[in-house]
Design an enzyme around this catalytic site. Sequence first.
Site, short mmCIF file in Angstrom:
data_model
loop_
_atom_site.label_atom_id
_atom_site.label_comp_id
_atom_site.label_asym_id
_atom_site.label_seq_id
_atom_site.Cartn_x
_atom_site.Cartn_y
_atom_site.Cartn_z
N PRO A 46 18.56 90.60 22.54
CA PRO A 46 17.83 90.12 23.73
C PRO A 46 16.50 89.48 23.37
O PRO A 46 15.88 88.82 24.20
CB PRO A 46 17.64 91.37 24.59
N ASP B 230 32.52 69.16 31.99
CA ASP B 230 32.05 70.50 32.31
C ASP B 230 30.76 70.51 33.09
O ASP B 230 29.92 69.65 32.89
CB ASP B 230 31.67 71.23 31.03
N GLU C 26 19.52 101.33 18.58
CA GLU C 26 18.20 100.75 18.88
C GLU C 26 18.02 99.39 18.24
O GLU C 26 17.07 98.69 18.52
CB GLU C 26 17.08 101.71 18.42
N ARG D 121 35.38 76.13 22.29
CA ARG D 121 36.02 75.17 23.19
C ARG D 121 35.47 73.76 23.04
O ARG D 121 36.05 72.82 23.55
CB ARG D 121 35.94 75.66 24.65
N1 ADE Z 1 22.37 92.65 22.58
C1 ADE Z 1 22.06 93.42 23.66
N2 ADE Z 1 21.73 92.67 24.72
C2 ADE Z 1 21.85 91.36 24.31
C3 ADE Z 1 21.65 90.12 24.95
N3 ADE Z 1 21.26 90.01 26.23
N4 ADE Z 1 21.87 89.00 24.24
C4 ADE Z 1 22.24 89.09 22.93
N5 ADE Z 1 22.44 90.22 22.28
C5 ADE Z 1 22.25 91.38 22.95
#
Ligand code: ADE
Length: 247
Positions: A87, A167, A114, A152
């Site tokens: 994230p 697309d 974690e 794709r």
């Molecule tokens: N791992 C956990 N959440 C994630 C996300 N939103 N994007 C990429 N990898 C992740």
Amino acid sequence: MRIDILTLFPEMFSEVLSSSILGRAQANNLLTIHAWNIRDFAFDKHRTVDDIPYGGGAGMVLKPDVVVACIEHVKAINSGKVIYMTPQGSVFDQTKAQSLAQEANLIFLCGHYEGIDHRIREGWVDEEISIGDYVLTGGELPAMVVIDAIARLIPGVLGDQASAREDSFANGLLEYPHYTRPSQFRGRMVPEVLLSGNHELIRKWRLKEALRMTLVRRPDLLKKRQLNDEERQLLQQVLADDCNERR
Ligand code: ADE
């Protein structure tokens, strides 16, 4: 393209990546995907992959020695860049999918718990990608999302390349609405222009409806995009339609 995935859960990938379009792409040798189990690179008899965080705190951290052993093994086979799914990475979009689809080789590293020891990110990861501002339990689903979006776009993977070109997002607009037979369904008609056989009128209608869809649902995309003369005119018509409907 060859894709290698480094994960503690290789079995999560088999069904998804061997089904449908991605399965066919692999059968046709347009795409090779291999998922490696990071645990196979553990050193001890318990096959330990994680340890407690230095400094304390909740959760476990993937060990650098094990993960780097896995990365180095795979790098001898696949020379592509290593992408860590997190994230904290830069947010994935269609432009990123298009640029990654040009690569011949890619390696995806999926974290869990974690996360991974930060030294792996500093020394062995080339890029970090997030699929959005929410936190999942691991990088496996995000890796599948990214791989699907890239695969794709590889020439020959979609039966009809036109469908990738048209697309949503491919040209910065959302897609126009689609219809199939019957032309009348429970009192709802297919827009008449689509039955006309007039290709130029149909092209214009589709462009106008793509502009309408984008204006209503994702005005932020319209703001980002330069419109040509035809598009500007059609957008004016969309706004005029909207005013007339309100009267
Ligand atoms: N791992 C956990 N959440 C994630 C996300 N939103 N994007 C990429 N990898 C992740």
